[in-house]
Design a protein around this motif. Structure first.
Motif: not given
Length: 411
Positions: A44-48, A79-85, A189-197
């Motif tokens: 799914l990540c690859s498809e997005v 919230r958890l990954l935003r500081p490192s991303t 997966v969809i919103p987080l991949v689109l956001a760049g995580f």
């Protein structure tokens, strides 16, 4: 990677209880879909990335329209990954049918630069659909073939039918995956991949923990589930005391998956369940801690903290008139201080006779986030099997929805 340590007595637990939980989860694995999401969602990540990611260059904001299981897990990972991303696109959440929040959040976005991800497993969530209608009207959205709207829902749901009618990009939530267990599906997966995580890293961490669990390398999880259920009448309240503000949304996700999954009637019609409470240290030492230490002995407490922070902020070697009482921490890092506060509080709670366990994150990274998501999903499922309930339905919630609908139809 997170490590786990229990300070409660497990030697009196019936070994059969642990085996019962493990075998029940093995059986569930054949029909409950969340167990396999760490592997199945990689495609799914690859498809997005191949079908949508190139279009996001025009957008600086992802607007998630969803509530409960359709938003809480996304917010936790964000919230958890935003500081490192730091390069990740802004995510705005439209969840509650609160006009104040809806107006505030909609005022924060520029329509032309926003990609809307509408998420509802059933496809009929009244809050989500009502807010979606409002956004369509507010921004005068041309729905047909819109490249600004992505829909995530069950196959065949009314929302999926709507998406197909307007030729919108649509992703499917597997029918065997419940909403509150869906964060590692298209829901997250969809919103987080689109956001760049880096979602693949999260999935990898979840898979590694699941593999270890099935290989019987994470027996502490079964012991904790058995201890909680065995002592549910004595200690019906489970407190998660997390020593970092970045755990706030994660705590809300834990509260939902724990509370909505376990508060049920069992196969004999008896009311069972455990009440989750999420606290943030050291802030809630100044509000809830007194109740834990000297209030009723009806709680367990999980202390969670981060061993290494990415920010080495130091407390200045600064002594000020009248304020010398706090000089004993001068020169120390804030991370050292907050961890010391966690340890001191944990010792005081232990000495008060409360059952305690500890989760230590070495650092916050994608793998650790995935591991902890899978940990709490498996822990919830294990407790559910021991309570002899259906962990994945929510009949009490559905009853309230019917009352709400009748209220408006009979006005």
């Amino acid at each position: 990677m997170p490590t786990f340590k229990g300070y409660y007595e497990t030697k009196n637990l019936d070994p059969f209880t642990l085996e019962k939980a493990y075998e029940a989860l093995k059986y569930e694995r054949e029909t409950v879909g969340y167990y396999d999401l760490p592997s199945s969602s990689l495609s799914l990540c690859s498809e997005v990335k191949s079908s949508l990611l190139h279009k996001t260059v025009y957008f600086d904001t992802i607007a998630v329209v969803g509530i409960g299981g359709s938003s809480l897990g996304i917010k936790a990972i964000d919230r958890l990954l935003r500081p490192s991303t730091p390069h990740a696109k802004k995510i705005v959440y439209f969840e509650n049918s609160d006009p104040i929040s809806i107006e505030y959040e909609s005022s924060r976005i520029t329509f032309a630069k926003t990609l809307f991800v509408v998420i509802s497993k059933s496809g009929g969530t009244v809050e989500t659909l009502s807010i979606f209608k409002y956004l369509i009207a507010k921004f005068d959205i041309d729905l047909m073939n819109s490249e600004q709207i992505v829909v995530v829902s069950d196959e065949g749901s009314v929302l999926s039918q709507f998406a197909d009618h307007y030729r919108l990009k649509r992703f499917v939530i597997p029918s065997t995956v419940g909403g509150r267990f869906s964060v590692l599906s298209a829901v997250g997966v969809i919103p987080l991949v689109l956001a760049g995580f880096n979602v693949e890293g999260v999935l990898d961490g979840a898979k590694n923990f699941a593999d270890d669990f099935w290989a019987r390398k994470e027996e502490h999880l079964l012991q904790k589930a058995a201890y909680y259920v065995t002592n549910a009448k004595v200690s019906p309240v489970n407190v998660l005391f997390s020593y970092s503000d970045t755990f706030e949304e994660f705590g809300k996700w834990v509260v939902q998956i724990w509370g909505e999954s376990l508060g049920k009637r069992n196969i004999r019609g008896e009311r069972v369940g455990l009440t989750p409470i999420s606290l943030i240290g050291s802030v809630d030492q100044h509000s809830f801690l007194q109740l834990i230490i000297e209030g009723p002995l009806n709680k367990t407490v999980t202390f969670m903290h981060i061993e290494h922070s990415r920010y080495e902020l130091k407390i200045p070697e600064l002594s000020l008139p009248f304020l010398e009482k706090s000089d004993f921490v001068n020169g120390e890092s804030f991370n050292t201080l907050i961890n010391a506060q966690c340890q001191a509080t944990m010792q005081s709670v232990l000495q008060s006779g409360v059952s305690v366990d500890e989760i230590t994150w070495e650092c916050i990274d994608e793998s650790s986030v995935g591991k902890m998501i899978m940990y709490y999903e498996l822990l919830t499922s294990a407790a559910g099997t021991l309570f002899e309930i259906n962990t994945y339905d929510q009949p009490g919630v559905e009853h309230g929805k019917k009352i709400l609908e009748s209220y408006f139809l009979n006005k």
